[in-house]
Design a protein around this motif. Structure first.
Motif, mmCIF file in Angstrom:
data_model
loop_
_atom_site.group_PDB
_atom_site.id
_atom_site.type_symbol
_atom_site.label_atom_id
_atom_site.label_comp_id
_atom_site.label_asym_id
_atom_site.label_seq_id
_atom_site.Cartn_x
_atom_site.Cartn_y
_atom_site.Cartn_z
ATOM 1 N N LYS A 56 -7.625 9.929 5.581
ATOM 2 C CA LYS A 56 -6.355 8.909 5.621
ATOM 3 C C LYS A 56 -6.255 8.531 7.134
ATOM 4 O O LYS A 56 -5.920 9.237 8.041
ATOM 5 C CB LYS A 56 -4.781 9.796 5.208
ATOM 6 N N ALA A 90 -3.698 2.561 4.686
ATOM 7 C CA ALA A 90 -2.391 2.527 4.048
ATOM 8 C C ALA A 90 -2.373 1.603 3.007
ATOM 9 O O ALA A 90 -2.128 1.531 1.786
ATOM 10 C CB ALA A 90 -0.919 2.717 4.660
ATOM 11 N N THR A 91 -2.857 0.396 3.478
ATOM 12 C CA THR A 91 -2.859 -0.968 2.660
ATOM 13 C C THR A 91 -3.830 -0.711 1.691
ATOM 14 O O THR A 91 -3.528 -1.104 0.503
ATOM 15 C CB THR A 91 -3.305 -2.086 3.697
ATOM 16 N N LYS A 94 -2.420 1.711 -1.153
ATOM 17 C CA LYS A 94 -1.375 1.009 -1.700
ATOM 18 C C LYS A 94 -1.940 0.135 -2.790
ATOM 19 O O LYS A 94 -1.305 0.038 -4.346
ATOM 20 C CB LYS A 94 -0.348 0.424 -0.937
ATOM 21 N N GLN A 95 -2.962 -0.479 -2.562
ATOM 22 C CA GLN A 95 -3.594 -1.406 -3.258
ATOM 23 C C GLN A 95 -4.271 -0.923 -4.636
ATOM 24 O O GLN A 95 -4.306 -1.444 -5.595
ATOM 25 C CB GLN A 95 -4.612 -2.571 -2.430
ATOM 26 N N LEU A 97 -3.848 2.163 -5.564
ATOM 27 C CA LEU A 97 -2.762 2.777 -6.555
ATOM 28 C C LEU A 97 -2.054 1.847 -7.522
ATOM 29 O O LEU A 97 -1.530 2.272 -8.608
ATOM 30 C CB LEU A 97 -1.866 3.510 -5.630
ATOM 31 N N LYS A 98 -1.735 0.582 -6.967
ATOM 32 C CA LYS A 98 -1.102 -0.544 -7.813
ATOM 33 C C LYS A 98 -1.972 -0.752 -8.941
ATOM 34 O O LYS A 98 -1.677 -0.982 -9.915
ATOM 35 C CB LYS A 98 -0.790 -1.622 -6.744
#
Length: 128
Positions: A56, A90-91, A94-95, A97-98
């Motif tokens: 991460k 992080a970006t 998020k993408q 996981l979306k």
């Protein structure tokens, strides 16, 4: 360094038992201790036949910036020649996981609560 192993085979995830949940560096000012950490991590990955390591990515400054020890550990891991290393921003997380939410509640994994970020990072790396 928090460890979570995750396999994706034929569309199914498996969380193999691992003899280690975290590896740490006892003395950040000792080259010998850093080499021992690097050796222990490389041995762990070799023993479990890990093909890819996902880390991460943390910001270098700001409220959630990583500390010196974390960056040293990450560098030691990235310098292991036989490992395929992927930094997960992080970006990116998020993408992914979306588009592809976790298929199971974390509490059902049997992992310890402190392993959740490592689990999510591993999941994102598998799905990216």
């Amino acid at each position: 360094m928090i460890v979570c192993l995750l396999n994706l085979e034929d569309g199914l995830f498996q969380i193999p038992d691992c003899r280690v949940r975290r590896l740490s560096l006892s003395n950040i000012n000792s080259t010998q201790h850093l080499r021992e950490f690097q050796f222990a991590f490389a041995k762990l990955m070799s023993d479990y036949k890990v093909e890819k390591v996902a880390i991460k990515q943390r910001p270098m400054k700001g409220k959630f910036a990583g500390g010196a020890v974390g960056f040293k550990l990450e560098a030691a891991i990235e310098l292991i020649g036989d490992l395929n290393i992927e930094l997960i921003s992080a970006t990116q997380a998020k993408q992914v996981l979306k588009e592809q939410p976790l298929p199971v509640e974390f509490s059902a994994t049997g992992l310890k609560a402190f392993q959740e970020p490592a689990f999510v990072t591993a999941y994102v790396a598998c799905m990216a």
